[in-house]
Design a protein around this motif. Structure first.
Motif, short mmCIF file in Angstrom:
data_model
loop_
_atom_site.label_atom_id
_atom_site.label_comp_id
_atom_site.label_asym_id
_atom_site.label_seq_id
_atom_site.Cartn_x
_atom_site.Cartn_y
_atom_site.Cartn_z
N ALA A 229 0.81 -1.32 0.10
CA ALA A 229 -0.07 -0.01 0.15
C ALA A 229 0.74 1.20 -0.05
CB ALA A 229 -0.93 -0.07 1.03
N ILE A 230 0.37 2.05 -0.89
CA ILE A 230 1.13 3.64 -0.75
C ILE A 230 -0.19 4.55 -0.17
CG2 ILE A 230 2.07 5.43 -1.98
CD1 ILE A 230 3.06 3.57 -4.08
N SER A 231 0.23 5.02 0.78
CA SER A 231 -0.80 5.84 1.53
C SER A 231 -0.33 7.42 1.36
CB SER A 231 -0.89 5.52 3.15
OG SER A 231 -1.81 6.51 3.65
N ILE A 232 -1.33 8.23 1.35
CA ILE A 232 -1.52 9.80 0.92
C ILE A 232 -2.08 10.43 2.15
CG2 ILE A 232 -2.03 11.39 -0.64
CD1 ILE A 232 -2.50 9.40 -2.71
N ASN A 233 -1.03 11.46 2.72
CA ASN A 233 -1.60 12.37 3.71
C ASN A 233 -1.63 13.68 2.95
OD1 ASN A 233 -2.16 13.59 6.11
ND2 ASN A 233 -0.11 14.18 6.39
N THR A 234 -3.32 13.97 2.75
CA THR A 234 -3.53 14.79 2.04
C THR A 234 -4.15 16.38 3.08
OG1 THR A 234 -4.76 13.46 0.64
CG2 THR A 234 -5.36 15.71 0.48
N ASP A 235 -3.52 17.49 2.73
CA ASP A 235 -3.73 18.73 3.55
C ASP A 235 -4.41 19.59 2.43
OD1 ASP A 235 -3.71 20.76 4.68
OD2 ASP A 235 -1.56 20.76 5.19
#
Length: 437
Positions: A229-235
């Motif tokens: 998995a490649i997780s994205i922290n979105t701001d």
């Protein structure tokens, strides 16, 4: 006695002629041009007053015709109000990430985009773990591949603070930060993470940013056969306090709405107007008729600008440029739309043909904007210019005259030139058109 008095009488007559000489022929000729000039000036003044009176009467007639058109009133007042209210209350003040989602599986479909987003990237990963390749560098290189395929414009070589400033100015749609440990976690089957900072002003452009990132992630997985998995922290940057859902789609929706409706209405203004053709037989002319339709159309259709502006502001939509700039841009958009509509009406022979041409003008602009990435070419389309002025100028408060295409031509100047050209072409085509009576 009479003979003696004769010289005196002649002398008296001579004296009278000397004291009150008759005007000479040259003096009479000198007085005539001055009198003629006065008469000509008076005639021109009367002619100008008559022309102004005719145009004023024609404008009043055009306004009354448009106001009696129930379909036009519904299009200008009821339809936009209903759509804005529905959009606002369906989206409410939800956080924009509820509409787009976060993480790899929520970023939407791959490939298709509404625009070509401008994306920056910062690679801070110095970790090791995968032999034979630098995974973070490869991930950044995937954006270059997508740029070659016209899916994005990669803005390179800036610091995070500079990227933040670009987001605020509207010259960047989002940027990515690859943090340290990205390669190590990915190669050891842990969750690899990176951060994405995206401008929330325009939901369609925001979705395009996520689509591009999704494609870059997919390329990385395909090239190295990764299943982790490649997780994205979105701001989300520039999140409005109120009317978030309305604001996120307004940059795409409002310019389209304010331009499309007046084009449809004005495309029917000259076609089949029998009183217009009869008026040509009176002292008026086609130039006065066209001017009256232009001015009457601006007066009536500008109501759409007031509706969109004040309904949106009443619902809490915040425009950093202020409501006056907001309203002025909407009115400029209406003027552009009326110019298009009158040209369509001047070249059309039937009402159906005018309606079809109007749809082509509206739809083709939006369709071509989906597949063209060159800003200089896109700036030829009035809809694109208005969307950029609204998205960056109105919503973010950047001065409108400072917003230019890639070669430095202000969008407002482009719109003004196109309005003048459209009005000129409308007059030429209408002047050559034959009367239907």
């Amino acid at each position: 006695m009479e003979l003696n008095n004769l010289p005196e009488a002649q002398a008296d007559q001579t004296g009278d002629q000397t004291l009150n000489p008759k005007p000479s022929h040259a003096a009479k000729n000198k007085a005539k041009p001055q009198k003629n000039k006065t008469l000509n000036a008076s005639k021109h003044l009367i002619h100008l007053k008559n022309r102004v009176s005719r145009i004023h009467s024609l404008i009043k007639k055009e306004i009354s015709v448009l106001l009696r058109d129930k379909v036009a009133i519904i299009l200008l007042l009821v339809l936009p109000t209903s759509v804005i209210l529905l959009t606002h209350f369906m989206n409410g003040d939800q956080n924009v990430n509820a509409n787009v989602g976060s993480g790899e599986n929520a970023m939407g479909s791959m490939g298709f985009t509404f625009s070509v987003p401008k994306i920056g990237i910062i690679d801070r990963d110095n970790s090791d773990g995968y032999y034979g390749a630098d995974l973070s560098a490869q991930f950044a290189q995937n954006f270059e591949i997508l740029e070659e395929n016209d899916q994005c414009v990669l803005i390179r070589g800036y610091t995070q603070n500079e990227y933040e400033q670009m987001l605020g100015e509207g010259t960047l749609n989002g940027y990515i930060v690859i943090n340290t440990g990205f390669e190590y976690n990915l190669s050891t089957h842990f969750v690899a993470m990176f951060d994405i900072f995206v401008d929330s002003y325009d939901q369609f452009v925001m979705q395009d940013v996520f689509n591009v990132v999704d494609n870059a992630v997919s390329l990385l997985k395909t090239d190295f056969n990764f299943t982790g998995a490649i997780s994205i922290n979105t701001d989300y940057v520039n999140v409005p306090e109120t009317a978030g859902g309305l604001r996120s789609i307004s940059a795409f929706f409002y310019p389209l709405l304010v331009m499309a409706l007046p084009i449809l209405i004005q495309s029917q203004s000259l076609i089949g107007d029998l009183p217009k053709d009869r008026m040509v037989l009176t002292p008026t002319n086609k130039g006065e008729i066209l001017l009256s339709k232009y001015m009457g159309g601006i007066i009536v259709n500008s109501s759409l600008s007031f509706v969109v502006t004040f309904v949106s502001i009443g619902l809490g939509l915040k425009a950093d440029a202020g409501w006056f700039v907001y309203l002025m841009l909407m009115i400029i958009t209406v003027i552009m739309a009326i110019s298009f509509g009158l040209l369509i009406s001047a070249i059309s022979k039937t009402s159906l043909q005018g309606f079809q041409y109007a749809l082509i003008v509206i739809i083709m602009q939006e369709m071509l904007m989906l597949f063209i990435s060159n800003d200089n070419f896109l700036s030829v389309f009035p809809l694109y210019c208005v969307q950029e002025l609204y998205r960056v100028g109105v919503l973010k408060g950047i001065p409108l005259f400072s917003l230019t295409n890639s070669i430095g031509v202000p969008y407002l100047v482009i719109l003004l030139i196109e309005i003048i050209m459209l009005v000129g072409l409308s007059y030429l085509f209408y002047k050559k058109s034959r009367s239907v009576i």
